[in-house]
Design an enzyme around this catalytic site. Sequence first.
Site, PDB file in Angstrom:
ATOM      1  NE  ARG A 120      -2.650   3.431 -11.408  1.00 38.73           N
ATOM      2  CZ  ARG A 120      -2.358   4.675 -11.086  1.00 38.73           C
ATOM      3  NH1 ARG A 120      -1.774   5.457 -11.984  1.00 38.73           N
ATOM      4  NH2 ARG A 120      -2.616   5.139  -9.897  1.00 38.73           N
ATOM      5  N   GLY A 150       0.759  -1.238   0.000  1.00 36.86           N
ATOM      6  CA  GLY A 150       0.000   0.000   0.000  1.00 36.86           C
ATOM      7  C   GLY A 150       0.789   1.286   0.000  1.00 36.86           C
ATOM      8  CB  CYS A 199     -16.059   3.798 -29.351  1.00 31.08           C
ATOM      9  SG  CYS A 199     -15.245   3.519 -30.917  1.00 31.08           S
TER      10      CYS A 199
HETATM   11  C1  LIG Z   1      -3.101  -5.025  -3.903  1.00 35.32           C
HETATM   12  C2  LIG Z   1      -2.560  -5.679  -2.705  1.00 35.32           C
HETATM   13  C3  LIG Z   1      -1.233  -5.455  -2.305  1.00 35.32           C
HETATM   14  C4  LIG Z   1      -0.303  -4.485  -3.027  1.00 35.32           C
HETATM   15  O1  LIG Z   1      -0.707  -3.168  -2.897  1.00 35.32           O
HETATM   16  P1  LIG Z   1       0.263  -1.987  -3.409  1.00 35.32           P
HETATM   17  O2  LIG Z   1      -0.489  -0.767  -3.155  1.00 35.32           O
HETATM   18  O3  LIG Z   1       0.532  -2.215  -4.843  1.00 35.32           O
HETATM   19  O4  LIG Z   1       1.518  -2.061  -2.584  1.00 35.32           O
HETATM   20  C5  LIG Z   1      -0.768  -6.136  -1.213  1.00 35.32           C
HETATM   21  N1  LIG Z   1      -1.554  -7.004  -0.509  1.00 35.32           N
HETATM   22  C6  LIG Z   1      -2.830  -7.243  -0.855  1.00 35.32           C
HETATM   23  C7  LIG Z   1      -3.632  -8.201  -0.069  1.00 35.32           C
HETATM   24  C8  LIG Z   1      -3.373  -6.594  -1.955  1.00 35.32           C
HETATM   25  O5  LIG Z   1      -4.645  -6.821  -2.296  1.00 35.32           O
END
Ligand SMILES: *Cc1c(COP(=O)(O)O)cnc(C)c1O
Length: 427
Positions: free
Chosen positions: A322, A242, A352
Amino acid sequence: MNHFEVRGGELHCEDTPLSRIAESVGTPVYVYSRATLERHYTVFRDSLVAAGLGDPLIAYAVKANSNVAVLRVLGDLGAGADTVSEGEIRRALAAGIPGERIVFSGVGKTRGEIEFALRAGVSEINVESEPELTLVAEVAGGLGLRAPIVFRVNPDVAAGGHAKIATGKAENKFGVSFDEAARLYANASNHPHLKPLGVACHIGSQITDLAPFEAAFTRMRGLVEALRAEGMTVERLDLGGGLGVPYFDMPDPPGPAEYAAMIGRVMAGLEAIRFAFEPGRVIAANAGVLLASVVHLHERPNGEGGGRRFLVLDAAMNDLIRPAMYDAFHDIRPVIETDAAPVACDVVGPVCETGDTFTRERMLPPLGPGDLVAFMSAGAYGAAMASEYNSRPLVPEVLVDGDRFAVIRRRPTYDEMLAAETMAEWL
Ligand SMILES: *Cc1c(COP(=O)(O)O)cnc(C)c1O
């Protein structure tokens, strides 16, 4: 830091001019820098080690960029893999990442996928609900083994760069509550086919502030201590992924060093635990670009001396979703530098849908048909989320290593694109 730089007036990936790749492979195409992937992984790992977090399992989140060659680069450095499907486990194994470094996450693992994961000897199955716990126990029983499980806990913390990528609030579908975790942990500890190792959380993606992480991790430490106080063995704490990255439309977010130092503080004195992490974006995003060509410059005058200027590219929302899906910002750079004064353009693809607009009124130097542009920071959630929408062949991928490059996913032919479809006999 990344290895995309202008040299001699032209944007390069490491020592390779991007125009060379466009000439040889065509556009649109994703281009990844091996040196940048390696650097990001190494900085992340070294930061955690320096913060006193021992020898963590760094399970790269495969969904961010799941190309097998990318997985090989990271696996060779010791990375594990955080996976959310049998397909991703197969990719990790194909890249040479051993089962013991694979984490299996996801809210809807099927019986077949759980069986595949257990046979592959994954390090942990992150259990997201009580029905899933029952299913894992059943499958493990059928195989006559004890499933290594970690409970994914929902810490009820708001975080994430966009509502679609926030996962840590109680109303989100992910994980069990703290109360459920304590009850289920106790049940699992007495089960012959379950081996609870610890607890996990993942609160969202593109998080650019350490406060929600700190709040969640503090609660997770409290949970470990509460479980231990009830006599349970807790040997793993998986803190998810995250961490956000700079997309250059805002001040730089905290980097791995600050993130790791905060965790070091929160976890100080917590003994006998192996930490696990699941970074995706922070490893891959700034290690890749989407290279595209200008098809047309369409100027639509409004009759009053003004109007809109549309830069129509050969890349579209099916190649990089994105902006359409998360309102995401990508820096767009011309591959050949010019001194010409920038003008405001709407940058669009040929699909489109009005949603196929990468950005509006972006200041760019004058560009015309055939000119190359690069969408920066596109190495994560780029190719991995691409589709064939509008029957556009899946975008290819290239990996650069110094002055050499390799096509690591080729552009399918139209025949290949049509090959999986068959006519119903009765048509
Ligand atoms: C998507 C996800 C990640 C990675 O998230 P990032 O923001 O790319 O670091 C890690 N663990 C789980 C369970 C996820 O769903």
